[in-house]
Design an enzyme around this catalytic site. Structure first.
Site, PDB file in Angstrom:
ATOM      1  N   HIS A   1       0.815  -1.219   0.000  1.00 21.02           N
ATOM      2  CA  HIS A   1       0.000   0.000   0.000  1.00 21.02           C
ATOM      3  C   HIS A   1       0.853   1.275   0.000  1.00 21.02           C
ATOM      4  O   HIS A   1       0.369   2.350  -0.306  1.00 21.02           O
ATOM      5  CB  HIS A   1      -0.989   0.005   1.176  1.00 21.02           C
TER       6      HIS A   1
ATOM      7  N   ASP B   1      -0.028  -7.655   1.464  1.00 16.49           N
ATOM      8  CA  ASP B   1       0.343  -6.240   1.635  1.00 16.49           C
ATOM      9  C   ASP B   1       1.855  -6.083   1.744  1.00 16.49           C
ATOM     10  O   ASP B   1       2.359  -5.270   2.525  1.00 16.49           O
ATOM     11  CB  ASP B   1      -0.348  -5.611   2.840  1.00 16.49           C
TER      12      ASP B   1
ATOM     13  N   GLY C   1       3.782   6.664   8.093  1.00 16.38           N
ATOM     14  CA  GLY C   1       5.155   6.779   7.599  1.00 16.38           C
ATOM     15  C   GLY C   1       6.019   5.621   8.046  1.00 16.38           C
ATOM     16  O   GLY C   1       7.050   5.313   7.439  1.00 16.38           O
ATOM     17  N   ASN C   2       5.613   4.935   9.136  1.00 14.78           N
ATOM     18  CA  ASN C   2       6.343   3.746   9.593  1.00 14.78           C
ATOM     19  C   ASN C   2       6.022   2.517   8.758  1.00 14.78           C
ATOM     20  O   ASN C   2       6.754   1.505   8.825  1.00 14.78           O
ATOM     21  CB  ASN C   2       6.016   3.431  11.048  1.00 14.78           C
ATOM     22  N   SER C   3       4.947   2.566   7.981  1.00 11.61           N
ATOM     23  CA  SER C   3       4.537   1.394   7.201  1.00 11.61           C
ATOM     24  C   SER C   3       5.667   0.900   6.312  1.00 11.61           C
ATOM     25  O   SER C   3       6.293   1.671   5.590  1.00 11.61           O
ATOM     26  CB  SER C   3       3.320   1.738   6.331  1.00 11.61           C
TER      27      SER C   3
END
Length: 284
Positions: free
Chosen positions: A122, A153, A233-235
């Site tokens: 994503h 994902d 933003g950590n994804s």
């Protein structure tokens, strides 16, 4: 840091030794235990009174220092393998017209020194986006290819680079609830290599998550729950154990609750990565 220990009073020791010396001489005169045996017992008593003791409070201090040192070592070792993912965006100003800007949108980590990077699908799902990755030292590489696996994902992106530092994958099936967990990521898309630490709060969780209002929800199975703070933003960033290995890929947080975040287990990534390295594409 100085560690304070209780002091042994010299007068008490000397008084004890004097008394024993008197008894020793008296017993020797009366034909009791030989002098050399009394000398042996006296030396052992003196040693036990004067040697340094370890107390529970000191033990806890040592444990805290060791734990902090372990986290610092992991961060120093792993940070150079964590990248920020940015995308070029066209913005429009009424006076100056359109302009091209870059915005941080996620995190990734290097798994192969030839420029193979893992993140969430994503994070890099916009087919029209122009993506690049930024290393800790500021070095920037344009993303050449993107391989998506929307089911898990996860995504693998390729950049043209060589001899990059990598992170190793742990066996997430061996995770224990309560063990330490360290997250590194591009928090809020602008705070590069932000470090947070916590524990593995749960394993085998099932969650439904979306990237925002109106976006399609995704269902995740067997994910890791952690109280290490994660932010937008950590994804795509790594969740690490104290050996510096990746135990999970950070994927979601809960804005309505504190200290509840989730990561995809590293063992979910392993077969995808193995087939990609062998075949050049993701195969299920």
């Amino acid at each position: 840091m100085q560690i304070h220990t209780p002091k042994i009073h010299k007068k008490a020791v000397l008084g004890t030794i004097s008394l024993l010396t008197f008894l020793l001489i008296l017993t020797q005169i009366s034909g009791g235990m030989p002098l050399n045996k009394y000398k042996f017992h006296l030396e052992n008593l003196t040693k036990s009174l004067t040697e340094r003791k370890t107390f529970p409070k000191e033990t806890k201090i040592h444990q805290l220092v060791e734990e902090e040192s372990a986290i610092i070592e992991v961060v120093e070792s792993a940070s150079s393998s964590v990248v920020s993912i940015v995308v070029k965006q066209v913005s429009y100003d009424f006076f100056s017209g359109p302009s091209l800007t870059e915005a941080g949108i996620g995190t990734g980590f290097i798994v192969d020194s030839s420029g193979i990077i893992v993140t969430n699908s994503h994070v890099v799902s916009d087919s029209s986006g122009e993506y690049s990755v930024v290393l800790k030292d500021g070095t920037t590489y344009e993303v050449e290819k993107i391989h998506l696996d929307r089911v898990s994902d996860l995504a693998i992106v390729e950049v043209t680079a060589r001899n990059l530092p990598i992170l190793e994958l742990a066996d997430s099936d061996k995770l224990k609830v309560g063990q330490k967990a360290i997250a590194i990521g591009n928090a809020l898309g602008k705070f590069q290599n932000t470090v947070t630490a916590g524990i593995v709060s749960g394993i085998g969780r099932e969650i439904t998550a979306s990237s925002g209002y109106g976006s399609q929800a995704s269902f995740y199975e067997e994910v890791i729950q952690t109280d290490a703070a994660l932010n937008p933003g950590n994804s795509g960033g790594p969740l690490l154990d104290l050996s510096g290995q990746v135990i999970g890929i950070n994927v979601a947080t809960t804005p309505s609750a504190d200290n509840i975040s989730f990561a995809i287990p590293s063992n979910t990534l392993k077969p995808l990565l193995e087939t990609f390295l062998a075949k050049g594409r993701i195969i299920r």
